[in-house]
Design an enzyme around this catalytic site. Sequence first.
Site, PDB file in Angstrom:
ATOM      1  N   SER A 277      35.359  45.131  51.518  1.00  0.00           N
ATOM      2  CA  SER A 277      36.444  44.908  50.580  1.00  0.00           C
ATOM      3  C   SER A 277      37.607  44.199  51.267  1.00  0.00           C
ATOM      4  O   SER A 277      37.432  43.118  51.822  1.00  0.00           O
ATOM      5  CB  SER A 277      36.846  46.244  49.960  1.00  0.00           C
ATOM      6  OG  SER A 277      37.616  46.060  48.809  1.00  0.00           O
TER       7      SER A 277
ATOM      8  N   ASP B 198      29.956  43.908  41.133  1.00  0.00           N
ATOM      9  CA  ASP B 198      31.097  44.506  41.823  1.00  0.00           C
ATOM     10  C   ASP B 198      32.358  44.371  40.974  1.00  0.00           C
ATOM     11  O   ASP B 198      32.753  43.260  40.609  1.00  0.00           O
ATOM     12  CB  ASP B 198      31.306  43.805  43.168  1.00  0.00           C
ATOM     13  CG  ASP B 198      32.235  44.571  44.103  1.00  0.00           C
ATOM     14  OD1 ASP B 198      33.267  45.082  43.631  1.00  0.00           O
ATOM     15  OD2 ASP B 198      31.926  44.641  45.302  1.00  0.00           O
TER      16      ASP B 198
ATOM     17  N   HIS C 269      30.929  48.805  43.934  1.00  0.00           N
ATOM     18  CA  HIS C 269      31.712  48.065  44.912  1.00  0.00           C
ATOM     19  C   HIS C 269      31.077  48.099  46.294  1.00  0.00           C
ATOM     20  O   HIS C 269      30.862  49.170  46.853  1.00  0.00           O
ATOM     21  CB  HIS C 269      33.119  48.667  44.963  1.00  0.00           C
ATOM     22  CG  HIS C 269      34.081  47.901  45.800  1.00  0.00           C
ATOM     23  ND1 HIS C 269      34.096  46.534  45.880  1.00  0.00           N
ATOM     24  CD2 HIS C 269      35.091  48.322  46.616  1.00  0.00           C
ATOM     25  CE1 HIS C 269      35.063  46.137  46.675  1.00  0.00           C
ATOM     26  NE2 HIS C 269      35.668  47.211  47.145  1.00  0.00           N
TER      27      HIS C 269
END
Length: 518
Positions: free
Chosen positions: A234, A460, A488
Site C-alpha cells: 500500500s 483492490d 487490499h
Amino acid sequence: MPAGNVRRRPRLRLPLTAAAAILGLLLSACTVVAPDKPAQTLQTSAGPEIVGEVPPELAGFYTQAVTWTSCNGGFQCAEVEVPLDYAKPDKDSIALSVIRLPATGKRLGAMLVNPGGPGGSGVNMVKDGAKSYFSSKLRGAYDVVGFDPRGVQRSAGVACLSDAQMDASRQLDFDLSTDAGFAAAEAETQRQTALCQENSGPDLAFIDTVSSARDMDILRAVVGDSKLSYMGFSYGTKLGATYAGLFPARVGKFSLDGAMDPSLDIDQVSMGQAVGFENALRAWAANCLSGADCPVSGTVDDAMQQIRDLIDVYTAAPQQTPAGRVVTGSEFTGALAFGMYSTDLWDPLTGALIQAFAGDASGMLMLADFSADRDSDGKYNSNTAAAFTAINCLDYPMNSDLAHMREQASLLKKAAPTFGDLLGYSGLSCKSWPFPATGSPAPIAAAGAGPILVVGTTGDPATPYSWAEALATQLDSGVLVTWEGEGHTAYGRANDCLTSVVDNYFVDGKLPAGGTRC
C-alpha cells in the site's frame, strides 16, 4: 489512504481521526515491543565501509554500531539513529525502532518490510505476523526486518489527541455541504492541529516520505547489505518507489504490493479510492445476495441503495449503542469501508449489518474500533491517525479553497454515492497545518534500478489496480504481477501462484514474465 493496509482502513475521516489502515491490525492487536526479561545482548553490528558513497556529514549514521537484543520470543530489537533534518544532519537526530526475525536457513540477507498507512508500524507487522504472514521459504532466506518510520509509534511518534479526545472526536459528524457545518469542522480541525503542534513540536516539519526513504538507506547499511531488499504494501509502495528513485543503484529485490501511483495528486487519489470502495461494496453485495442470511435484498443496485438509506439514518440521527457510545454516519461508512479490505471481513460485516438494520450498531462500532486500533477498554494502541495526517500534509500540496473542495466533493458523490462523502474535503485536514508541504506528486522512473515487482489486485478498493499498472509503466524496470481477487494487497492473502511468484523472485532470482496473472 492515501492508502493503507490491514491491512487497512479508509483514507480520510474528518478532521484528523481519519485513517489509514495497517497490516498489524488484522494480524493481531498492536502492543508495545518490550525486550524479554532479562534482555540478552546478541551482537553489535556496524554498516559496511561505504563512507565514500554518502556525504561525509552522514558517514557516522551509516557506520554506527547497532546493538541487537533479544525481544518478544525469537526476535531481535534495536534502535538506529537517523538525522531529524537531512539538510542539517549535525543537529538533532531521532531513534528508529527496528525489529528483525532472523533467517531460519541459508541466509541471503535482510528484507525490510513496510505495511502501509502512512502511519503503519513495521515493528508490529513483523512482531505480530512475520512467522505466519511471510512464507517459510522467504523466512528461510531473509532476516525479516520491520521498522516504525519516523513519526510512527516508537520512532519519535507524532502525538495529537489523548485516548479520551480520540473517542470524543469520533463522535463528531459535520455536514460539510453547509457553511455552518464547514465552519464547525474547520474549527475542530484547527483545535486538533494545535494539539498536534503542542504535543509533537517542530519534529512535525520532518515527518515525510522522502526523509523516511533516506532513513531506509541507513537501515540498509547498518544491517550490512550493499543493496536493499524490500517488500512494501500500500503506502509502503510509495515509500519503496521513492527509495528506488533516490538510490536506484542500491535496489536489490523489491516487491511493491498494492501499488500507489506517485504521479497522482490528492484529488485523484481520493477519486480512485472512492470508486474502488464503491466497486468493492458491489462485489460484497453480489456475494451476500447469492447466499443465505443476507441483510439486503433484490439486485445489487437495490442492495447498494438500501445500505445508503441506512447510512442516511445514522447521518440524520447518530445511533447510541447498548454500551452508550454513538455511531455517526461517517463512523458507520468508515466501518463499511474497513470491511472491504479483505474478503475475510465480509462475514463479520454481514453480521454487523444484520444488527444495524435491526437498530443495533454494536457490530459496526466494533469494526470501526478495530479499524481505529481501539481496545474495548478505550485504549488506542497506535498513533496511525496522527502520523497519517502529519505525513500526508507534507507529502501532498492540497487545495483548501472551499469552492474547489465542494466541487471535488460533488464529483466524488456522483462517482461513488456510498463512499464519496467519506473521501471528500481532503484539503481541510491540512489547511491549518503548521508546516507547508514539501513533496509534489510526480512519476518515478528509478533509472538504473534492478527489476522491481509491482503487484496489483484486480478488486483492490484502496489502491486500485490501475495504479499498479501505472507504477509498473513508470518504473524503468517495473514488472507487473496481477492477482485476480478482491481486497487490499495480495502477498500473504492471495493464492499459491502469487506466493510462489514472489518467493521465487526473492529467493531464487527468478523474474516472472511481465503480465503474469494469478
